[in-house]
Write an enzyme that holds these catalytic residues in place. Structure first.
Site, short mmCIF file in Angstrom:
data_model
loop_
_atom_site.label_atom_id
_atom_site.label_comp_id
_atom_site.label_asym_id
_atom_site.label_seq_id
_atom_site.Cartn_x
_atom_site.Cartn_y
_atom_site.Cartn_z
N LYS A 27 0.82 -1.23 -0.06
CA LYS A 27 -0.09 -0.14 0.24
C LYS A 27 0.82 1.15 -0.15
CE LYS A 27 -3.83 -0.51 2.56
NZ LYS A 27 -4.27 -0.90 3.63
N ARG A 97 -3.33 3.06 8.40
CA ARG A 97 -3.50 2.00 7.43
C ARG A 97 -2.36 1.19 7.50
NH1 ARG A 97 -4.72 4.56 1.80
NH2 ARG A 97 -5.89 2.76 1.49
N GLY A 106 -8.06 -7.39 4.07
CA GLY A 106 -8.97 -7.50 5.32
C GLY A 106 -8.20 -8.00 6.52
N MET A 108 -5.55 -6.64 7.98
CA MET A 108 -5.21 -5.76 9.06
C MET A 108 -6.23 -4.66 9.03
SD MET A 108 -2.30 -6.66 9.81
CE MET A 108 -1.10 -7.88 9.43
N ARG A 347 -3.21 -1.30 -6.52
CA ARG A 347 -2.46 -2.61 -6.35
C ARG A 347 -2.74 -3.26 -7.52
NH1 ARG A 347 -5.57 -4.81 -1.16
NH2 ARG A 347 -7.54 -4.86 -2.25
N HIS A 469 -15.23 -9.13 0.73
CA HIS A 469 -14.43 -9.86 1.01
C HIS A 469 -14.43 -11.44 0.37
CE1 HIS A 469 -12.69 -12.83 3.82
NE2 HIS A 469 -11.60 -12.06 3.86
N SER A 793 15.91 -42.12 -15.09
CA SER A 793 14.72 -41.51 -14.82
C SER A 793 14.71 -41.25 -13.37
CB SER A 793 13.44 -42.23 -15.25
OG SER A 793 12.53 -41.42 -15.13
N CYS A 860 10.21 -39.18 -13.25
CA CYS A 860 8.82 -39.66 -13.43
C CYS A 860 8.06 -39.90 -12.10
CB CYS A 860 8.80 -41.05 -14.15
SG CYS A 860 9.89 -42.23 -13.26
N TYR A 880 13.81 -33.97 -19.39
CA TYR A 880 12.26 -33.98 -19.61
C TYR A 880 11.75 -34.20 -17.96
CZ TYR A 880 12.29 -39.04 -19.40
OH TYR A 880 12.45 -40.29 -18.76
P1 ADP Z 1 -7.49 -2.19 3.29
O1 ADP Z 1 -6.13 -2.76 3.74
O2 ADP Z 1 -8.53 -3.16 4.30
O3 ADP Z 1 -7.77 -2.24 2.03
P2 ADP Z 1 -7.27 0.59 3.79
O4 ADP Z 1 -6.19 1.00 4.38
O5 ADP Z 1 -7.36 0.52 2.15
O6 ADP Z 1 -7.80 -1.00 4.22
O7 ADP Z 1 -8.72 1.30 4.12
C1 ADP Z 1 -9.84 0.79 3.96
C2 ADP Z 1 -10.84 1.97 3.55
O8 ADP Z 1 -10.64 3.12 4.16
C3 ADP Z 1 -10.26 2.41 2.21
O9 ADP Z 1 -10.44 2.01 1.17
C4 ADP Z 1 -10.50 3.99 2.15
O10 ADP Z 1 -11.92 4.04 1.62
C5 ADP Z 1 -10.78 4.27 3.52
N1 ADP Z 1 -9.58 5.13 3.82
C6 ADP Z 1 -8.19 4.82 4.25
N2 ADP Z 1 -7.65 5.88 4.26
C7 ADP Z 1 -8.34 7.02 3.88
C8 ADP Z 1 -8.19 8.49 3.79
N3 ADP Z 1 -6.89 8.93 4.28
N4 ADP Z 1 -9.02 9.42 3.61
C9 ADP Z 1 -10.31 8.49 3.43
N5 ADP Z 1 -10.49 7.53 3.50
C10 ADP Z 1 -9.57 6.69 3.70
MG MG Z 2 -7.80 -0.58 0.96
MG MG Z 3 -9.70 -3.58 6.09
#
Ligand code: ADP
Ligand code: MG
Ligand code: MG
Length: 927
Positions: A27, A97, A106, A108, A347, A469, A793, A860, A880
């Site tokens: 990220k 984040r 999902g 973390m 990503r 998810h 083989s 084999c 092979y």
């Molecule tokens: P995940 O790893 O589960 O994708 P994120 O870190 O992307 O978690 O956060 C989940 C959501 O939180 C993001 O999709 C976004 O919509 C919202 N988010 C995260 N950071 C910000 C921010 N700085 N401003 C607005 N929304 C945010």
């Molecule tokens: Mg995200």
């Molecule tokens: Mg999340």
């Protein structure tokens, strides 16, 4: 200079970039990259993954020096934003984040709106004039902080989050249905109730000091690296614990500021089908995970064209910029704050095998990537999904006509699945362990469900969209998934669901079509995939099979780059034909003993074993000869000149006799001998350790007439095939050789028979005599053995057993735990143990080719179709690999990827021909 632990990004510049994933997490690296190429990314900074290791080494505390660096970057962020953390007039709000090197959807938890407290919320109201927005943000923050940092989130999925319970209560009191309908006053009250709940559950007040909030949140992200869900996920996807997670601290932008704001997620192409269309979902006046949480059903991205055409156009542009920049299909997250678009994440997008293959092939066509890159992007095992069954069309139609169509959800993971309904992960796992096919059915899934999802045939959810998810993880696992099927009313407590007035109980059969989204009551049989219909059943024309066409392209490219040849393990003409259709270039292992169990053969075989004299044995073998000859001729014809390696008899003889009295009596009656005699013979053949007993070449050495008969059957079949004008290339393989004299003994026999047959039949044909290398002595003395053997083989099943001293059939009790304890990283019978068994193979290749530079070497064992093992075979210079027919496509791709990602092989093959010609040496012992 002190080591750098924190990296800033924003305003068109960034200290990191996408290549720094190890340090910044996926990220963080991509936020930096997007900021760097001028996309609108809210500024922030990334605390590196190295700090995660420091955190755990430092009793789960962040080292002082790192704290200072974080504070410096916070200042910089405050300056960039023109706001201050905790500033009572102009407060800075941030998100915290997580972000590991590999994306862990999902896994973390993210905390939004950090920095809010009683003072700053007032400032936010004053600044925006929007009290509802301010309190909405505040209640979300307290909730997320309470769940994630203060640990109020329930452990069990069937329990309800205490904050959600309070919201439900509030909505009930106010008589409203949606969160949206709650007023500023309601939300303010929620904040108070949340805080009271926190005080009650933890005994502490909610932290008002934003700095305290910040450190708490950063610590929680690092701590979440070691939570059960994260550990389970890492285990499943082989992510090392040592990688750690980074923490991103980023300026908040708000999608919940009103109807001119919103948030969404999208893929730059369809992640399920691979189609080149913009694919996503969004919600207006929403924040963060609202879109993926399934609490409100999001709108398809095309609708945004109406809701906010400017933002939509900009997104379309960014979609193309990103695909060009990353040359891949991307998964993006965005937020619109009062009409202004912000990119929050990108990503490389997860996709189904269908999509992976289609996108890779399409991108070659679009000149975004090369053929080589396309191959590098398709995991060999993903091809499996293309070979997976689909529903039997007629049966499905009948089911629908019969009124069994229950509902239609989103086609989140293609394929057909049928199984029994279970309502939670634990049951899914337990039932699957008992051998039941299950469909995991949930209101929505979350990371806790991963193990159950993995165990299920398919996943069905009532809530959530294409990017929920369930959908995301199912696609990654290659599972069939129907998501967001709102008509299902699931009752966890009673283990039932109702739909269209019908009640489906736990254990009832259900069928889900992940390609169409249909949910059908009862069991529906499945049919072979398109690829199989074209190649094997030959019931479908390639022109009418787009999936097949894409598959065929990948195979063509793979064949262009691979240097390993691919053979198959087959002992029947039809198996051999299937393998050839899948691209096999020869047979690497034909097990003759399998034939003995075929029609009419077991009788003479038993007669042979029960014989008392050589004459009797020869008489029985004479009956077997024409039967074996016919089998071999059938295979030679199908293989049409391709090399065919035939192994002489390998298993211990008692395997051909019944062990039960009833069976033994029947054999006695058939043979016209006494039951006692059969029983005695079975007893005399009994072994304490058959795996190491009287088997392999040992049989042929003690009973040369068996080898003679088999050689004769092979060569007479070869002669007959040759006479029909069909090419033939038999390779006679002697198993379980540890000493060169064993091989020499058998080789002499085989060659005598070959010469005799050629003379009798008046035809000449090429043939080879070689051996399996499957016991350590054979590998170590490969130089001597190569003096006799024209090919090797590797029988890696036995070589693994004998090298590890582990009997595969007895290993179940400890090998699983061994892998869990990471004594062996992988089951060595599945993935070749490179460091042990692999080293013996290396030695055998080197020594064998020292004696005979042109020595043809293959594998084999079961490993011949496993991608990592195939790569190793490429690295050590085998000619092979041979695998089961259905794994041939996988091996072709694995071989190509091995060739592309490894230096040219040391193979003797071509370069050797310029050296001295091979001159088989007498067995000698100098080394
Ligand atoms: P995940 O790893 O589960 O994708 P994120 O870190 O992307 O978690 O956060 C989940 C959501 O939180 C993001 O999709 C976004 O919509 C919202 N988010 C995260 N950071 C910000 C921010 N700085 N401003 C607005 N929304 C945010
Ligand atoms: Mg995200
Ligand atoms: Mg999340």
């Amino acid at each position: 200079m002190a080591k750098k632990y924190v990296y800033f990004f924003g305003a068109g510049r960034a200290e990191g970039d996408m290549k720094m994933k190890n340090l910044l997490g996926g990220k963080g690296a991509n936020l930096a990259e997007m900021a760097g190429i001028g996309l609108p990314v809210p500024p922030g900074f990334t605390v590196s993954t190295e700090v995660c290791s420091l955190f755990y080494a430092n009793k789960k505390r962040i080292p002082e020096s790192v704290k200072i660096e974080v504070e410096k970057n916070l200042k910089r962020l405050e300056n960039t934003a023109g706001q201050g953390l905790g500033d009572p007039k102009n407060p800075l709000l941030v998100s915290i984040r997580s972000g590991a090197r590999a994306s862990m959807p999902g896994m973390m938890d993210t905390i939004l709106n950090l920095g809010l407290n009683e003072k700053t919320v007032a400032a936010l109201i004053a600044k925006t004039g929007n009290a509802r927005f301010a309190y909405d943000s505040y209640r979300r923050f307290v909730q997320m902080y309470g769940d994630v940092v203060l640990g109020l989130k329930p452990v069990h999925k069937d329990e309800i989050d205490p904050f959600e319970a309070i919201i439900e209560q509030k909505k009930h009191e106010r008589g409203v249905k949606n969160d949206i309908d709650l007023t500023a006053g309601d939300l303010k009250d929620l904040v108070a109730r949340f805080k009271a709940a926190i005080k009650e559950k933890t005994g502490h007040d909610f932290p008002e000091d934003p700095m305290k909030q910040l450190w708490g949140a950063i610590g929680a992200v690092f701590s979440s690296w070691m939570n059960d869900r994260a550990i389970a996920y890492r285990k499943l996807y082989d992510i090392p614990e040592s990688w750690g997670t980074a923490v991103n601290v980023q300026l908040m932008v708000f999608g919940n500021m009103g109807n001119d704001s919103g948030t969404g997620v999208a893929f730059t192409r369809d992640a399920a089908t691979g189609e080149n269309i913009f694919y996503g979902e969004y919600l207006m006046n929403a924040q963060g995970e609202d879109v993926v949480a399934g609490t409100r059903t999001p709108l398809p991205i095309v609708e945004l064209r109406k809701d906010d055409p400017k933002a939509y156009d900009q997104l379309e542009k960014i979609r193309h910029i990103l695909e060009k920049h990353y040359t891949d299909m991307m998964d993006i997250e965005f937020t619109i704050q009062q009409g202004k678009l912000y990119m929050l994440q990108c990503r490389v997008g997860k996709r189904t095998a269908f999509a992976a293959i289609k996108i890779a092939v399409d991108m070659v066509g679009e000149r975004l990537i090369s053929e080589k890159e396309a191959l590098a992007r398709i995991e060999p095992d993903q091809l499996n999904q293309l070979l997976r069954p689909i529903f039997d069309h007629a049966e499905k139609e009948a089911a629908i006509k019969g009124g069994r169509l229950l509902a239609k959800g989103l086609n989140a993971g293609p394929g057909a699945a049928t199984g029994r309904v279970v309502f939670n992960s634990v049951d899914a796992e337990a039932w699957a362990k008992r051998g039941e096919k299950v469909v995991l059915t949930r209101i929505e899934t979350s990371p806790e469900d991963i193990k159950g999802m993995n165990a299920a045939e398919g996943i069905l959810t009532a809530r959530g969209g294409m990017t929920s998810h369930a959908a995301l993880v199912a696609r990654q696992m290659g599972k069939v998934c129907v998501a967001g099927c709102g008509e299902l009313l699931i009752d966890y407590a009673n283990h039932t669901m109702t739909v269209k007035g019908r009640t489906i109980k736990e254990g009832d059969w259900i069928s889900i079509d992940g390609t169409t989204g249909q949910v059908i009551e009862g069991k529906i049989n499945t049919r072979p995939s398109e690829v199989l219909q074209v190649l094997i059943e030959k019931t479908l024309a390639p022109a009418k099979a787009p999936v097949y066409q894409t598959f065929a392209k990948v195979m063509t490219w793979a064949d262009k780059f691979r240097t390993l040849k691919i053979r198959t393990n087959a002992d029947q003409p039809d198996q051999s034909a299937n393998a050839v259709a899948f691209g096999a270039e020869g047979i690497g292992l034909c097990r003759t003993e399998h034939m003995f169990f075929g029609e009419g053969k077991i009788g003479p075989m038993q007669e042979m074993i029960l014989a008392d004299t050589l004459e009797q044995r020869r008489a029985a073998l004479a009956k077997l000869l024409p039967l074996q000859r016919k089998d071999f001729a059938g295979i030679f014809e199908v293989m049409n000149g391709r090399p065919v390696t035939i192994r002489t008899i390998d298993p211990p003889l008692h395997e051909f006799l019944p062990h039960e009295e009833k069976g033994q009596r029947a054999v006695a009656a058939d043979m016209g001998i006494t039951y006692e005699k059969v029983r005695e013979r079975v007893e005399s053949l009994h072994e304490f350790n058959p795996m190491l007993g009287f088997r392999g070449c040992r049989l042929g050495i003690i009973y040369p007439e068996i080898t003679e008969m088999q050689a004769r059957a092979i060569f007479e079949a070869a002669a007959a095939t040759k006479k029909k004008g069909i090419g033939v290339e038999p390779e006679v393989m002697i198993p379980l050789v540890g000493h060169v004299r064993e091989l020499a003994d058998q080789e002499k026999l085989v060659r005598q028979v070959a010469a005799a047959v050629m003379k009798e039949q008046g035809v000449r044909f090429k043939y080879l005599v070689g051996t399996m290398i499957e016991i350590p002595r054979g590998a170590i003395t490969a130089d001597e053995i190569a003096g006799v053997a024209e090919f090797f083989s590797f029988g890696t099943n036995d070589l693994t057993q004998t090298t590890l001293g582990v009997s595969r059939d007895d290993a179940a009790r400890f090998l699983g735990p061994y892998v869990e304890k990471e004594i062996y990283a992988k089951d060595p019978f599945e993935v070749l143990d490179r460091d042990g068994v692999g080293q013996l193979m290396r030695v055998a290749v080197e020594r064998g080719r020292r004696t005979r530079p042109m020595l043809k070497i293959g594998i084999c064992g079961e490993h011949g179709g496993e991608p990592s093992s195939v790569e190793f075979c490429h690295i050590i210079g085998l000619n092979y690999v041979s695998c089961s027919p259905f794994r041939v496509p996988i091996a072709r791709l694995a071989a190509a990827r091995a060739a592309l990602s490894n230096a040219p092989r040391p193979a003797a093959k071509k370069s050797a021909s310029s050296k001295k010609p091979a001159k088989p040496k007498k067995p000698s012992r100098k080394r």
